[in-house]
Every structure is written in C-alpha cells, then in structure tokens.
Design a protein around this motif. Sequence first.
Motif, PDB file in Angstrom:
ATOM      1  N   LEU A  52     -30.774  43.543 -30.690  1.00 21.65           N
ATOM      2  CA  LEU A  52     -31.015  44.897 -30.200  1.00 21.65           C
ATOM      3  C   LEU A  52     -30.070  45.235 -29.049  1.00 21.65           C
ATOM      4  CD1 LEU A  52     -32.650  47.535 -29.965  1.00 21.65           C
ATOM      5  CD2 LEU A  52     -34.290  46.276 -28.536  1.00 21.65           C
ATOM      6  N   ILE A  53     -29.904  44.309 -28.129  1.00 20.36           N
ATOM      7  CA  ILE A  53     -29.024  44.545 -26.982  1.00 20.36           C
ATOM      8  C   ILE A  53     -27.582  44.737 -27.446  1.00 20.36           C
ATOM      9  CG2 ILE A  53     -28.059  43.490 -24.892  1.00 20.36           C
ATOM     10  CD1 ILE A  53     -30.790  42.044 -24.575  1.00 20.36           C
ATOM     11  N   LEU A  54     -27.129  43.897 -28.357  1.00 19.65           N
ATOM     12  CA  LEU A  54     -25.740  43.978 -28.814  1.00 19.65           C
ATOM     13  C   LEU A  54     -25.502  45.214 -29.677  1.00 19.65           C
ATOM     14  CD1 LEU A  54     -25.032  40.215 -29.518  1.00 19.65           C
ATOM     15  CD2 LEU A  54     -24.186  41.602 -27.611  1.00 19.65           C
ATOM     16  N   ASP A  55     -26.491  45.589 -30.493  1.00 19.46           N
ATOM     17  CA  ASP A  55     -26.368  46.832 -31.263  1.00 19.46           C
ATOM     18  C   ASP A  55     -26.239  48.025 -30.325  1.00 19.46           C
ATOM     19  OD1 ASP A  55     -26.477  45.614 -33.749  1.00 19.46           O
ATOM     20  OD2 ASP A  55     -28.623  46.007 -34.059  1.00 19.46           O
ATOM     21  N   SER A  56     -27.048  48.043 -29.276  1.00 19.39           N
ATOM     22  CA  SER A  56     -27.008  49.141 -28.315  1.00 19.39           C
ATOM     23  C   SER A  56     -25.696  49.157 -27.548  1.00 19.39           C
ATOM     24  CB  SER A  56     -28.186  49.032 -27.339  1.00 19.39           C
ATOM     25  OG  SER A  56     -29.410  49.140 -28.035  1.00 19.39           O
ATOM     26  N   THR A  57     -25.165  47.982 -27.267  1.00 22.07           N
ATOM     27  CA  THR A  57     -23.866  47.897 -26.597  1.00 22.07           C
ATOM     28  C   THR A  57     -22.761  48.477 -27.471  1.00 22.07           C
ATOM     29  OG1 THR A  57     -24.576  45.905 -25.424  1.00 22.07           O
ATOM     30  CG2 THR A  57     -22.213  46.329 -25.506  1.00 22.07           C
ATOM     31  N   ILE A  95     -24.597  47.475 -17.936  1.00 25.76           N
ATOM     32  CA  ILE A  95     -25.912  46.872 -18.189  1.00 25.76           C
ATOM     33  C   ILE A  95     -27.012  47.916 -18.042  1.00 25.76           C
ATOM     34  CG2 ILE A  95     -27.627  45.296 -17.225  1.00 25.76           C
ATOM     35  CD1 ILE A  95     -25.496  43.213 -16.919  1.00 25.76           C
ATOM     36  N   THR A  96     -26.883  48.789 -17.060  1.00 23.42           N
ATOM     37  CA  THR A  96     -27.894  49.828 -16.853  1.00 23.42           C
ATOM     38  C   THR A  96     -27.976  50.754 -18.056  1.00 23.42           C
ATOM     39  OG1 THR A  96     -27.617  49.776 -14.449  1.00 23.42           O
ATOM     40  CG2 THR A  96     -28.566  51.775 -15.396  1.00 23.42           C
ATOM     41  N   VAL A 155     -27.030  50.163 -21.178  1.00 23.99           N
ATOM     42  CA  VAL A 155     -27.549  49.432 -22.336  1.00 23.99           C
ATOM     43  C   VAL A 155     -29.049  49.203 -22.198  1.00 23.99           C
ATOM     44  CG1 VAL A 155     -27.461  47.212 -23.563  1.00 23.99           C
ATOM     45  CG2 VAL A 155     -25.331  48.367 -22.893  1.00 23.99           C
ATOM     46  N   GLN A 156     -29.475  48.867 -20.984  1.00 23.55           N
ATOM     47  CA  GLN A 156     -30.904  48.641 -20.746  1.00 23.55           C
ATOM     48  C   GLN A 156     -31.711  49.902 -21.043  1.00 23.55           C
ATOM     49  OE1 GLN A 156     -32.292  49.397 -16.971  1.00 23.55           O
ATOM     50  NE2 GLN A 156     -34.230  49.535 -18.064  1.00 23.55           N
ATOM     51  N   GLU A 157     -31.196  51.061 -20.646  1.00 22.64           N
ATOM     52  CA  GLU A 157     -31.902  52.318 -20.913  1.00 22.64           C
ATOM     53  C   GLU A 157     -31.955  52.621 -22.407  1.00 22.64           C
ATOM     54  OE1 GLU A 157     -29.912  55.221 -18.558  1.00 22.64           O
ATOM     55  OE2 GLU A 157     -30.803  54.534 -16.663  1.00 22.64           O
ATOM     56  N   ARG A 158     -30.881  52.303 -23.107  1.00 23.00           N
ATOM     57  CA  ARG A 158     -30.855  52.553 -24.547  1.00 23.00           C
ATOM     58  C   ARG A 158     -31.847  51.663 -25.294  1.00 23.00           C
ATOM     59  NH1 ARG A 158     -25.976  54.770 -27.143  1.00 23.00           N
ATOM     60  NH2 ARG A 158     -24.827  55.937 -25.570  1.00 23.00           N
ATOM     61  N   THR A 159     -31.987  50.444 -24.859  1.00 19.32           N
ATOM     62  CA  THR A 159     -32.881  49.514 -25.556  1.00 19.32           C
ATOM     63  C   THR A 159     -34.337  49.717 -25.192  1.00 19.32           C
ATOM     64  OG1 THR A 159     -32.645  47.850 -23.807  1.00 19.32           O
ATOM     65  CG2 THR A 159     -31.093  47.725 -25.663  1.00 19.32           C
ATOM     66  N   GLY A 160     -34.590  50.268 -24.006  1.00 22.06           N
ATOM     67  CA  GLY A 160     -35.957  50.389 -23.523  1.00 22.06           C
ATOM     68  C   GLY A 160     -36.507  49.083 -22.982  1.00 22.06           C
ATOM     69  N   LEU A 161     -35.638  48.096 -22.836  1.00 23.37           N
ATOM     70  CA  LEU A 161     -36.068  46.802 -22.315  1.00 23.37           C
ATOM     71  C   LEU A 161     -35.995  46.800 -20.790  1.00 23.37           C
ATOM     72  CD1 LEU A 161     -34.010  44.534 -24.757  1.00 23.37           C
ATOM     73  CD2 LEU A 161     -36.479  44.965 -24.862  1.00 23.37           C
ATOM     74  N   ARG A 195     -34.651  45.518 -17.269  1.00 21.36           N
ATOM     75  CA  ARG A 195     -33.324  45.046 -16.880  1.00 21.36           C
ATOM     76  C   ARG A 195     -33.281  43.516 -16.850  1.00 21.36           C
ATOM     77  NH1 ARG A 195     -28.929  47.435 -14.358  1.00 21.36           N
ATOM     78  NH2 ARG A 195     -27.548  45.976 -13.295  1.00 21.36           N
ATOM     79  N   GLY A 196     -34.356  42.913 -16.382  1.00 24.54           N
ATOM     80  CA  GLY A 196     -34.401  41.453 -16.320  1.00 24.54           C
ATOM     81  C   GLY A 196     -34.294  40.814 -17.690  1.00 24.54           C
ATOM     82  N   THR A 197     -34.830  41.483 -18.716  1.00 24.80           N
ATOM     83  CA  THR A 197     -34.740  40.959 -20.075  1.00 24.80           C
ATOM     84  C   THR A 197     -33.295  40.979 -20.558  1.00 24.80           C
ATOM     85  OG1 THR A 197     -36.969  41.737 -20.581  1.00 24.80           O
ATOM     86  CG2 THR A 197     -35.531  41.258 -22.451  1.00 24.80           C
ATOM     87  N   VAL A 198     -32.614  42.085 -20.307  1.00 18.44           N
ATOM     88  CA  VAL A 198     -31.202  42.184 -20.707  1.00 18.44           C
ATOM     89  C   VAL A 198     -30.384  41.113 -19.999  1.00 18.44           C
ATOM     90  CG1 VAL A 198     -29.139  43.642 -20.713  1.00 18.44           C
ATOM     91  CG2 VAL A 198     -31.388  44.655 -21.184  1.00 18.44           C
ATOM     92  N   GLN A 199     -30.632  40.952 -18.694  1.00 17.06           N
ATOM     93  CA  GLN A 199     -29.838  39.993 -17.928  1.00 17.06           C
ATOM     94  C   GLN A 199     -30.253  38.544 -18.188  1.00 17.06           C
ATOM     95  OE1 GLN A 199     -30.055  42.074 -13.951  1.00 17.06           O
ATOM     96  NE2 GLN A 199     -27.829  41.844 -14.136  1.00 17.06           N
TER      97      GLN A 199
END
Length: 218
Positions: A20-25, A39-40, A42-48, A50-54
Amino acid sequence: MTTQRPRRTQAERSAATRTLILDSTAECLLERGYPATTITEVQERTGLARGTVQHHFPTRADLLVAATTHVVEARLRRFRHEAELVPPELDRLQALVDLAWRDLNSPAFFTALELWVAARTEPDLRAKLMQEERRVFDEMRTVYLDVLGEPYGTDPRAATLVEFTLDILTGLSMTTMLNGHLGEREAALRRWKRALAVLAGTLPAHELLAGRPPARRR
C-alpha cells in the motif's frame, strides 16, 4: 454455514501495508512529481499513521529507493501482459514499434522518468536505479526479440533494431509529453516503421520517404 476466512498472518499484514505504501508512493510520483513525494504526502494518501510508514521506510531516501524496484516490477508486469496480447497476424516490425510505444507512454514509464531525473543528483537512488534499469532492459530486450520472431529473431541486426527503436521512441515520448503534438507523433511513428523495414531489408530504400509531407519552404 458461513465459512470464516483464515486470519492473515503478521507477515501477510506487513507485506500488504508495505505494498500500500509503495503503491501510494508511485501514484504520488506520477501525479505530483519527485519533489512533492514526501513521507508526509504518502502517509496522508495511505491513511496510515506516520509511525507505521516510517516503521517500513524510516527515511524518504529509503522509501524512494524501495519505490524504484516497485515501479520496475509494475512496468515489467504491464509489459509482459501487453506482449501477450500482440496479434500473431500483425507485421512483426510494426508489432515491435507498437509494443514499445505503449510501454513508453504508460504511467509506469512516466513514474520511472521522475526517478531518472532525481537520480542525477542522488547517488543512492542512482545506484539502485541503474541496477533495476539494467534488469528491466535485459528482460524487455528478450521479450522484444520473441515478439519479432523469425526470421528476425536470429538475425544479427535484430538487437540493433530493438536498441534504435527504444532510443528513438523514448525521445519521441518525452518530446510529445512536453509539446502534445499528437499529429507529429503519429507521423514519426509511421516513418520509423518504414525505416525499420528498410533496415531489415523488407522494404526498398527508395520507399522510405513515401508519404512524407513536402519540406517547408524557408
């Protein structure tokens, strides 16, 4: 009786989150370009969180290096699928040009283009991109030769014709992206198909300019 789906393992959930993160990227690279792919964003696009993305990608550099492989895989999947759909009755040289042109106008190509530009000044990204691009081009060349088939497949000139086609159409795609002149693009594709036939020896050289518009007067 309702059959309950087995719960996903932790590894499966982690892999799904990473995808999901890479698709959004990749979507962000295509829609907003490399500078805006943070990162911000991408995090907003995924709805995850920020700590999960990082957790998966601690830094922006980690994220974009991983996205390079992800984009290459997406491009290869689409390319293989397009190659399988080439009609067997289509002239092989025309099939080569059409297949290359579809790839070089796909979202995956333009996403990769964003990474190419950024890699000029980012050594880590450039090293990864060079590695992945070698892989994608090696596989694509093999598929192109398969699409050409015989008698072209074993012709020593075939590899050069493929290289010329990729170089010329890459430039044409980038030019069309900027100026949007679709009529000129179609004319250039037709001329290159004829040029390939001349180079392959299936069309007399004097036929190369057939159908070409007259030169403009100065």
